[in-house]
Design a protein around this motif. Structure first.
Motif, PDB file in Angstrom:
ATOM      1  N   GLN A 257       7.200   7.677  -0.492  1.00  0.00           N
ATOM      2  CA  GLN A 257       8.583   7.182  -1.048  1.00  0.00           C
ATOM      3  C   GLN A 257       9.451   6.961   0.055  1.00  0.00           C
ATOM      4  OE1 GLN A 257      11.329   9.970  -2.505  1.00  0.00           O
ATOM      5  NE2 GLN A 257      11.839   8.785  -4.296  1.00  0.00           N
ATOM      6  N   PHE A 258       9.962   7.837   0.853  1.00  0.00           N
ATOM      7  CA  PHE A 258      10.724   7.815   2.041  1.00  0.00           C
ATOM      8  C   PHE A 258      10.130   6.629   3.015  1.00  0.00           C
ATOM      9  CE2 PHE A 258      13.364   9.045   5.701  1.00  0.00           C
ATOM     10  CZ  PHE A 258      14.538   8.963   5.155  1.00  0.00           C
ATOM     11  N   GLN A 259       8.858   6.781   3.490  1.00  0.00           N
ATOM     12  CA  GLN A 259       8.517   5.797   4.214  1.00  0.00           C
ATOM     13  C   GLN A 259       8.708   4.217   3.713  1.00  0.00           C
ATOM     14  OE1 GLN A 259       4.578   7.367   4.478  1.00  0.00           O
ATOM     15  NE2 GLN A 259       5.026   8.486   6.170  1.00  0.00           N
ATOM     16  N   ALA A 260       8.547   4.200   2.406  1.00  0.00           N
ATOM     17  CA  ALA A 260       8.915   2.932   1.721  1.00  0.00           C
ATOM     18  C   ALA A 260      10.162   2.356   1.836  1.00  0.00           C
ATOM     19  CB  ALA A 260       8.184   2.649   0.580  1.00  0.00           C
ATOM     20  N   LEU A 261      10.887   3.464   1.436  1.00  0.00           N
ATOM     21  CA  LEU A 261      12.582   3.370   1.743  1.00  0.00           C
ATOM     22  C   LEU A 261      12.893   2.642   2.968  1.00  0.00           C
ATOM     23  CD1 LEU A 261      15.286   3.453   0.174  1.00  0.00           C
ATOM     24  CD2 LEU A 261      15.516   5.914   1.240  1.00  0.00           C
TER      25      LEU A 261
ATOM     26  N   ARG B  57       0.840  -1.292   0.030  1.00  0.00           N
ATOM     27  CA  ARG B  57      -0.088  -0.048   0.023  1.00  0.00           C
ATOM     28  C   ARG B  57       0.774   1.345   0.133  1.00  0.00           C
ATOM     29  NH1 ARG B  57      -3.252  -1.564   3.531  1.00  0.00           N
ATOM     30  NH2 ARG B  57      -2.197  -0.654   5.416  1.00  0.00           N
ATOM     31  N   LEU B  58       1.815   1.409   0.849  1.00  0.00           N
ATOM     32  CA  LEU B  58       3.097   2.537   0.703  1.00  0.00           C
ATOM     33  C   LEU B  58       3.732   2.544  -0.727  1.00  0.00           C
ATOM     34  CD1 LEU B  58       5.178   2.166   3.960  1.00  0.00           C
ATOM     35  CD2 LEU B  58       3.513   4.193   3.208  1.00  0.00           C
ATOM     36  N   VAL B  59       3.811   1.466  -1.438  1.00  0.00           N
ATOM     37  CA  VAL B  59       4.659   1.698  -2.412  1.00  0.00           C
ATOM     38  C   VAL B  59       3.417   2.329  -3.504  1.00  0.00           C
ATOM     39  CG1 VAL B  59       5.614   0.486  -4.188  1.00  0.00           C
ATOM     40  CG2 VAL B  59       6.392   0.131  -1.832  1.00  0.00           C
ATOM     41  N   ARG B  60       2.374   1.617  -3.388  1.00  0.00           N
ATOM     42  CA  ARG B  60       1.377   2.000  -4.267  1.00  0.00           C
ATOM     43  C   ARG B  60       0.925   3.410  -4.343  1.00  0.00           C
ATOM     44  NH1 ARG B  60       1.142   1.517  -8.911  1.00  0.00           N
ATOM     45  NH2 ARG B  60       1.913  -0.568  -8.436  1.00  0.00           N
ATOM     46  N   GLU B  61       0.691   3.984  -3.040  1.00  0.00           N
ATOM     47  CA  GLU B  61       0.509   5.456  -2.834  1.00  0.00           C
ATOM     48  C   GLU B  61       1.586   6.293  -3.334  1.00  0.00           C
ATOM     49  OE1 GLU B  61      -0.794   5.841   1.197  1.00  0.00           O
ATOM     50  OE2 GLU B  61      -2.461   4.826   0.997  1.00  0.00           O
ATOM     51  N   TRP B  62       2.547   5.909  -3.139  1.00  0.00           N
ATOM     52  CA  TRP B  62       3.935   6.592  -3.759  1.00  0.00           C
ATOM     53  C   TRP B  62       3.634   6.666  -5.187  1.00  0.00           C
ATOM     54  CZ3 TRP B  62       9.020   3.749  -4.444  1.00  0.00           C
ATOM     55  CH2 TRP B  62       9.851   4.393  -5.337  1.00  0.00           C
ATOM     56  N   LEU B  63       3.668   5.370  -5.829  1.00  0.00           N
ATOM     57  CA  LEU B  63       3.656   5.355  -7.258  1.00  0.00           C
ATOM     58  C   LEU B  63       2.680   6.132  -7.890  1.00  0.00           C
ATOM     59  CD1 LEU B  63       4.950   1.735  -7.889  1.00  0.00           C
ATOM     60  CD2 LEU B  63       6.365   3.896  -7.580  1.00  0.00           C
ATOM     61  N   GLU B  64       1.478   6.091  -7.360  1.00  0.00           N
ATOM     62  CA  GLU B  64       0.309   6.851  -7.778  1.00  0.00           C
ATOM     63  C   GLU B  64       0.353   8.152  -7.789  1.00  0.00           C
ATOM     64  OE1 GLU B  64      -2.988   4.995  -5.834  1.00  0.00           O
ATOM     65  OE2 GLU B  64      -3.103   3.123  -7.008  1.00  0.00           O
ATOM     66  N   GLY B  65       0.973   8.751  -6.483  1.00  0.00           N
ATOM     67  CA  GLY B  65       1.340   9.979  -6.515  1.00  0.00           C
ATOM     68  C   GLY B  65       2.281  10.935  -7.456  1.00  0.00           C
ATOM     69  N   TRP B  66       3.168   9.882  -7.906  1.00  0.00           N
ATOM     70  CA  TRP B  66       4.229  10.446  -8.911  1.00  0.00           C
ATOM     71  C   TRP B  66       3.979  10.083 -10.184  1.00  0.00           C
ATOM     72  CZ3 TRP B  66       9.595  10.157  -6.187  1.00  0.00           C
ATOM     73  CH2 TRP B  66       9.673  11.089  -5.224  1.00  0.00           C
ATOM     74  N   SER B  67       2.694   9.197 -10.625  1.00  0.00           N
ATOM     75  CA  SER B  67       2.446   8.761 -12.041  1.00  0.00           C
ATOM     76  C   SER B  67       3.546   7.825 -12.501  1.00  0.00           C
ATOM     77  CB  SER B  67       2.341   9.940 -12.706  1.00  0.00           C
ATOM     78  OG  SER B  67       1.257  10.724 -12.409  1.00  0.00           O
ATOM     79  N   ILE B  68       3.749   7.078 -11.614  1.00  0.00           N
ATOM     80  CA  ILE B  68       4.839   5.823 -12.032  1.00  0.00           C
ATOM     81  C   ILE B  68       3.891   4.624 -12.177  1.00  0.00           C
ATOM     82  CG2 ILE B  68       6.770   4.495 -11.480  1.00  0.00           C
ATOM     83  CD1 ILE B  68       7.855   7.085  -9.869  1.00  0.00           C
TER      84      ILE B  68
END
Length: 199
Positions: free
Chosen positions: A172-176, A90-101
């Motif tokens: 992004q950083f939380q997922a890192l 979920r963390l990764v998905r929220e990051w990627l969706e927020g950055w259009s990746i």
């Protein structure tokens, strides 16, 4: 770049610096360029290959446009594991969706795509240590923008894309920190004796 405004700005800056006759900028899809075969000695992608829906096609196109002996360098976000637990996913998905990746892939997948495109001496290296301070700075700055983002979003003065960018910067950083991804550099070489066989 797929963004015409970026091309316009780049051309403007090149003219200001008297470089316009030495560089070229274009709107296009880097998985299917109009560049002739064997055009470049080096192809590099800085935090951009992640935006390709089909990363296999990206590597195939980079191989096509490189001259024999040419080098590929890709600096980008690399997924640590193909399968993450639900919270990490979920963390990764929220990051990627927020950055259009659309997605990020594992080092093994990067290696497989590059090698199957024809690259030799393919390696994927973890460069997170060199980027950590910058990534942490972005995270801290994103928190400073939360109150403004909240108010502007509620007033509908901020688009969902702009709001997503702020959320993505935190995720992004939380997922890192949770080990979901690392900052990787992928390198490869097009063999000097490579001959393309047209089907």
């Amino acid at each position: 770049t797929p963004v015409p405004a970026q091309v316009h700005k780049a051309q403007e800056l090149a003219r200001e610096r008297r470089l316009a006759d030495r560089v070229r900028f274009a709107v296009g899809d880097y998985t299917a360029t109009a560049v002739p075969d064997d055009s470049f000695d080096v192809a590099w992608a800085l935090e951009s290959s992640c935006h390709a829906e089909d990363k296999q096609r990206f590597y195939q196109e980079m191989f096509r446009i490189l001259r024999p002996g040419g080098r590929l360098v890709v600096a980008d976000y690399v997924r640590s594991n193909a399968v993450l637990d639900e919270a990490d996913e979920r963390l990764v998905r929220e990051w990627l969706e927020g950055w259009s990746i659309p997605n990020i892939v594992t080092p093994e997948t990067h290696h497989r795509f590059a090698a199957s495109a024809g690259f030799e001496d393919v390696a994927v290296r973890d460069f997170t240590g060199y980027t950590f301070r910058s990534l942490r700075r972005l995270y801290k700055l994103s928190w400073l923008g939360v109150p403004t983002d909240f108010v502007l979003s509620r007033l509908r003065l901020r688009s969902t894309v702009q709001h997503g960018n702020v959320v993505g910067s935190r995720r992004q950083f939380q997922a890192l920190r949770r080990g979901c991804w690392f900052y990787g550099v992928v390198v490869g070489r097009k063999a000097a004796g490579t001959i393309r066989v047209l089907g």
